[in-house]
Design a protein around this motif. Structure first.
Motif, PDB file in Angstrom:
ATOM      1  N   CYS A 172      95.098 -23.166  33.203  1.00 47.47           N
ATOM      2  CA  CYS A 172      96.342 -22.496  33.609  1.00 47.47           C
ATOM      3  C   CYS A 172      96.204 -20.987  33.375  1.00 47.47           C
ATOM      4  CB  CYS A 172      97.511 -23.006  32.788  1.00 47.47           C
ATOM      5  SG  CYS A 172      97.648 -24.804  32.816  1.00 47.47           S
ATOM      6  N   CYS A 221      90.464 -29.041  26.984  1.00 46.61           N
ATOM      7  CA  CYS A 221      91.458 -29.292  28.023  1.00 46.61           C
ATOM      8  C   CYS A 221      90.747 -29.131  29.365  1.00 46.61           C
ATOM      9  CB  CYS A 221      92.598 -28.282  27.902  1.00 46.61           C
ATOM     10  SG  CYS A 221      93.805 -28.437  29.227  1.00 46.61           S
ATOM     11  N   ASN A 235      92.190 -28.380  32.180  1.00 46.65           N
ATOM     12  CA  ASN A 235      92.895 -27.451  33.071  1.00 46.65           C
ATOM     13  C   ASN A 235      92.511 -26.019  32.742  1.00 46.65           C
ATOM     14  OD1 ASN A 235      94.552 -29.577  34.262  1.00 46.65           O
ATOM     15  ND2 ASN A 235      95.449 -29.678  32.213  1.00 46.65           N
ATOM     16  N   GLY A 257      95.206 -27.209  23.679  1.00 44.44           N
ATOM     17  CA  GLY A 257      94.342 -28.120  24.371  1.00 44.44           C
ATOM     18  C   GLY A 257      95.124 -29.340  24.902  1.00 44.44           C
ATOM     19  N   CYS A 306      97.598 -19.790  30.038  1.00 43.42           N
ATOM     20  CA  CYS A 306      97.228 -20.527  28.818  1.00 43.42           C
ATOM     21  C   CYS A 306      97.180 -19.575  27.602  1.00 43.42           C
ATOM     22  CB  CYS A 306      95.876 -21.208  28.992  1.00 43.42           C
ATOM     23  SG  CYS A 306      95.469 -22.207  27.545  1.00 43.42           S
TER      24      CYS A 306
HETATM   25  S1  SF4 Z   1      98.277 -24.275  29.094  1.00 45.89           S
HETATM   26 FE1  SF4 Z   1      96.142 -24.295  28.342  1.00 45.89          FE
HETATM   27  S2  SF4 Z   1      96.022 -26.084  27.021  1.00 45.89           S
HETATM   28 FE2  SF4 Z   1      97.896 -26.324  28.282  1.00 45.89          FE
HETATM   29  S3  SF4 Z   1      97.263 -27.512  30.040  1.00 45.89           S
HETATM   30 FE3  SF4 Z   1      97.056 -25.378  30.639  1.00 45.89          FE
HETATM   31  S4  SF4 Z   1      94.918 -24.859  30.130  1.00 45.89           S
HETATM   32 FE4  SF4 Z   1      95.401 -26.754  29.051  1.00 45.89          FE
END
Ligand code: SF4
Length: 331
Positions: free
Chosen positions: A38, A34, A36, A83, A41
């Motif tokens: 976050c 992924c 990102n 992901g 996560c």
């Molecule tokens: S929560 Fe985790 S898997 Fe989902 S978009 Fe954010 S970083 Fe990616």
């Protein structure tokens, strides 16, 4: 607003959530990759940023592994997650093809405003967009429209990190749904969650979550899913479905766990145990490093096994692929 178990409630329940609630949805983790990061996560360290596939707890090497897991839980649908699943588009398409052959409902989570790419997702019934950290939700509006035109049910699925008015406006304008989840603590996110919120047990405090969730109730098609609901309803019901597909000698508890006798020893000793059990007409299952049999095993047979140097334990475990042990008592 309809209230369901453990503080969850809804005015609209997408089909994928109905199946989850029955414990009949297999979670297909398409990839840990992924782009990102976050802060909340929940993806485990074992999976994050690794290109691995899992069907529930089962590592997947081929379609057969997924089919095996589907059978084990009598699944009625598949939730495709990661992901970011759409970074592995061809893989997703392969599983969609399989799911359609088996007449299973499929929903998919994505953090990408997939737009025209959605046309490649033949057979997808439902799509849930997740704007990372709830930033720029307007980027997803066109994708929600495209998905709906393609006949999918569509909406946002977001964690209750804060209130974002635009999300409610977008779903109401497009007859889309909004799923809001209580933030759950995992080994990979707990430090970052604890810095920002009050954490109780394995989730962000109910009152803090409620303050945010209440505002999202302005969405016409609204669903709030609490962390405890996932435990007491979804997960427990999946366990029960899986437990019932085990041989009858296992004792099944109300929580869907299995109780049995586990026999351990080296390969030679396990072969001896198989012989003793077969000759006594006892049912058993052989695993690589142990044997499982009925908790009602006759005292005489227990003693015969022990006298061969085998270790006997009463075990309570999950009926899942990883056979996670909850309690173990040497006998
Ligand atoms: S929560 Fe985790 S898997 Fe989902 S978009 Fe954010 S970083 Fe990616």
């Amino acid at each position: 607003m309809r209230r369901i178990e453990a503080g969850s409630r809804y005015t609209y329940l997408p089909e994928g959530c109905k199946l989850c609630r029955r414990g009949s949805k297999l979670v297909l983790f398409i990839t840990g990759i992924c782009n990102n990061s976050c802060f909340y996560c929940p993806v485990s360290r074992e999976k994050i940023r690794k290109d691995v596939v899992f069907a529930n707890e089962r590592p997947v090497k081929s379609l057969d592994d997924v089919i095996e897991e589907l059978k084990m839980m009598d699944a009625e649908g598949i939730a495709i997650t990661g992901g970011e699943p759409l970074l592995k588009l061809e893989r997703v398409r392969e599983y969609l093809k399989m799911a359609k052959k088996l007449d299973l409902h499929v929903h998919l989570y994505t953090s990408l405003p997939a737009g025209e790419k959605l046309k490649k997702l033949n057979g997808l019934d439902e799509i849930r967009f997740h704007p990372p950290e709830l930033k720029n939700p307007e980027k997803y509006e066109e994708s929600i429209r495209v998905a709906k035109k393609l006949g999918m049910d569509a909406g946002f699925e977001i964690p209750a990190i804060r209130y974002e008015e635009k999300i409610v406006e977008i779903v109401n304008r497009n007859d889309a749904f909004l799923n809001v989840n209580q933030l759950e603590v995992s080994e990979s996110n707990w430090e970052k969650l604890a810095e920002r919120y009050r954490v109780v047990d394995y989730y962000v405090d109910d009152s803090e979550t409620e303050r945010i969730v209440k505002k999202y109730e302005k969405a016409e098609k609204f669903h709030y899913c609490s962390a405890r609901f996932k435990d007491v309803a979804q997960f427990r019901r999946r366990l029960i479905r899986m437990a019932m597909n085990h041989p009858e000698f296992y004792e099944v508890t109300r929580d869907g766990t299995l109780v049995c006798i586990r026999i351990e020893g080296n390969e030679e000793k396990l072969k001896t145990a198989e012989k003793i059990l077969s000759e006594s007409g006892e049912e058993f299952v052989r695993f690589e490093n142990c044997i499982e049999t009925t908790p009602e095993l006759d005292e005489e047979i227990r003693e015969a096994l022990k006298s061969e140097g085998l270790r006997l334990m009463i075990v309570e475990r999950y009926p899942t692929y990883n056979r996670l042990v909850l309690e173990l008592m040497e006998i």
